[in-house]
Design a protein around this motif. Structure first.
Motif, short mmCIF file in Angstrom:
data_model
loop_
_atom_site.label_atom_id
_atom_site.label_comp_id
_atom_site.label_asym_id
_atom_site.label_seq_id
_atom_site.Cartn_x
_atom_site.Cartn_y
_atom_site.Cartn_z
N MET A 4 0.80 -1.22 0.00
CA MET A 4 0.00 0.00 0.00
C MET A 4 0.84 1.28 0.00
O MET A 4 0.36 2.34 0.35
CB MET A 4 -0.97 0.00 1.19
CG MET A 4 -2.04 -1.08 1.10
SD MET A 4 -3.08 -0.94 -0.38
CE MET A 4 -3.98 0.55 -0.02
N ASP A 5 2.09 1.19 -0.43
CA ASP A 5 2.93 2.38 -0.54
C ASP A 5 2.54 3.19 -1.77
O ASP A 5 2.15 2.61 -2.80
CB ASP A 5 4.41 1.99 -0.63
CG ASP A 5 4.98 1.49 0.68
OD1 ASP A 5 4.34 1.70 1.73
OD2 ASP A 5 6.07 0.89 0.65
N PRO A 6 2.64 4.52 -1.70
CA PRO A 6 2.33 5.36 -2.86
C PRO A 6 3.10 4.92 -4.10
O PRO A 6 4.28 4.58 -4.03
CB PRO A 6 2.76 6.76 -2.40
CG PRO A 6 2.60 6.73 -0.92
CD PRO A 6 3.02 5.33 -0.53
N GLY A 7 2.40 4.91 -5.22
CA GLY A 7 2.99 4.52 -6.49
C GLY A 7 2.68 3.09 -6.90
O GLY A 7 2.85 2.72 -8.06
N ASN A 8 2.23 2.26 -5.95
CA ASN A 8 1.92 0.87 -6.29
C ASN A 8 0.55 0.72 -6.93
O ASN A 8 -0.41 1.36 -6.52
CB ASN A 8 1.95 -0.01 -5.03
CG ASN A 8 3.35 -0.33 -4.59
OD1 ASN A 8 4.31 -0.05 -5.29
ND2 ASN A 8 3.47 -0.90 -3.40
N VAL A 9 0.49 -0.14 -7.94
CA VAL A 9 -0.80 -0.52 -8.51
C VAL A 9 -1.44 -1.51 -7.55
O VAL A 9 -0.83 -2.52 -7.19
CB VAL A 9 -0.62 -1.17 -9.91
CG1 VAL A 9 -1.94 -1.72 -10.43
CG2 VAL A 9 -0.02 -0.17 -10.88
N VAL A 10 -2.67 -1.21 -7.10
CA VAL A 10 -3.33 -2.08 -6.14
C VAL A 10 -4.55 -2.80 -6.72
O VAL A 10 -5.06 -3.73 -6.10
CB VAL A 10 -3.73 -1.33 -4.86
CG1 VAL A 10 -2.48 -0.89 -4.10
CG2 VAL A 10 -4.61 -0.13 -5.16
N TRP A 11 -5.01 -2.35 -7.87
CA TRP A 11 -6.15 -3.01 -8.51
C TRP A 11 -6.25 -2.52 -9.95
O TRP A 11 -5.87 -1.40 -10.25
CB TRP A 11 -7.45 -2.70 -7.78
CG TRP A 11 -8.63 -3.51 -8.29
CD1 TRP A 11 -9.57 -3.11 -9.20
CD2 TRP A 11 -8.95 -4.85 -7.94
NE1 TRP A 11 -10.47 -4.12 -9.43
CE2 TRP A 11 -10.10 -5.21 -8.66
CE3 TRP A 11 -8.37 -5.79 -7.10
CZ2 TRP A 11 -10.69 -6.46 -8.57
CZ3 TRP A 11 -8.97 -7.04 -7.00
CH2 TRP A 11 -10.11 -7.36 -7.72
N PHE A 12 -6.77 -3.38 -10.83
CA PHE A 12 -7.06 -2.94 -12.18
C PHE A 12 -8.26 -3.71 -12.72
O PHE A 12 -8.53 -4.83 -12.30
CB PHE A 12 -5.85 -3.10 -13.11
CG PHE A 12 -5.42 -4.53 -13.31
CD1 PHE A 12 -5.90 -5.27 -14.37
CD2 PHE A 12 -4.53 -5.13 -12.43
CE1 PHE A 12 -5.51 -6.60 -14.55
CE2 PHE A 12 -4.14 -6.44 -12.60
CZ PHE A 12 -4.62 -7.18 -13.66
N ASP A 13 -8.99 -3.06 -13.60
CA ASP A 13 -10.13 -3.68 -14.30
C ASP A 13 -9.86 -3.61 -15.79
O ASP A 13 -9.48 -2.56 -16.31
CB ASP A 13 -11.44 -2.91 -14.05
CG ASP A 13 -11.98 -3.12 -12.65
OD1 ASP A 13 -12.03 -4.27 -12.20
OD2 ASP A 13 -12.39 -2.13 -12.04
N ILE A 14 -10.11 -4.71 -16.47
CA ILE A 14 -10.07 -4.75 -17.93
C ILE A 14 -11.52 -4.84 -18.39
O ILE A 14 -12.20 -5.83 -18.10
CB ILE A 14 -9.27 -5.96 -18.45
CG1 ILE A 14 -7.83 -5.91 -17.93
CG2 ILE A 14 -9.34 -6.01 -19.97
CD1 ILE A 14 -7.03 -7.18 -18.21
N SER A 15 -12.00 -3.81 -19.08
CA SER A 15 -13.37 -3.83 -19.62
C SER A 15 -13.31 -4.28 -21.06
O SER A 15 -12.50 -3.77 -21.85
CB SER A 15 -13.99 -2.42 -19.55
OG SER A 15 -14.10 -2.01 -18.22
N THR A 16 -14.18 -5.22 -21.42
CA THR A 16 -14.12 -5.80 -22.75
C THR A 16 -15.47 -6.38 -23.15
O THR A 16 -16.32 -6.64 -22.31
CB THR A 16 -13.04 -6.91 -22.80
OG1 THR A 16 -12.95 -7.43 -24.13
CG2 THR A 16 -13.37 -8.03 -21.83
N ALA A 17 -15.64 -6.59 -24.43
CA ALA A 17 -16.82 -7.28 -24.95
C ALA A 17 -16.50 -8.76 -25.19
O ALA A 17 -17.38 -9.53 -25.56
CB ALA A 17 -17.30 -6.63 -26.24
N ASP A 18 -15.23 -9.15 -25.00
CA ASP A 18 -14.82 -10.54 -25.22
C ASP A 18 -13.90 -11.01 -24.10
O ASP A 18 -12.68 -11.11 -24.27
CB ASP A 18 -14.13 -10.65 -26.59
CG ASP A 18 -13.88 -12.10 -27.01
OD1 ASP A 18 -14.10 -13.02 -26.18
OD2 ASP A 18 -13.46 -12.31 -28.16
#
Length: 105
Positions: A4-18
């Motif tokens: 949880m340090d600043p600069g870290n990616v903590v979550w991502f979503d990929i939105s897609t139709a496939d």
């Protein structure tokens, strides 16, 4: 550096139709596993958790909605100062940044 340090990616979503194509590609490329999130999947929309090898919790998800064929990537990054980080991003070049509703500054 902690999770949880600043600069870290903590979550991502990929939105897609496939979603299946996304799972096939990244599953093969990176060894990711996937699990349907039954609480967030409604009707034709599915929300699938992404698990990296050896990780105890999901690191992201695939938002699969064939009715809305928009492809997008949403990345959540820890910030110690959202306002300052947003200003810095906007000065770096083209594109846009947005502060989601409820985001603390």
């Amino acid at each position: 550096m902690g999770f949880m340090d600043p600069g870290n990616v903590v979550w991502f979503d990929i939105s897609t139709a496939d979603g299946q194509a996304v799972k096939d590609f990244y599953g093969t490329l990176l060894g990711w596993d996937f699990a349907l999130d039954p609480d967030s999947s409604v009707g034709a929309v599915t929300y699938t958790r992404i698990m990296a090898p050896g990780m105890p919790f999901p690191m992201g998800a695939i938002y699969d909605n064939a009715d809305i064929p928009e492809e997008a990537l949403n990345v959540s990054i820890v910030s110690a100062d959202v306002g300052a980080d947003q200003e810095r991003l906007e000065k770096l070049g083209p594109g846009r940044s947005s502060r989601p509703p409820g985001c603390r500054t």
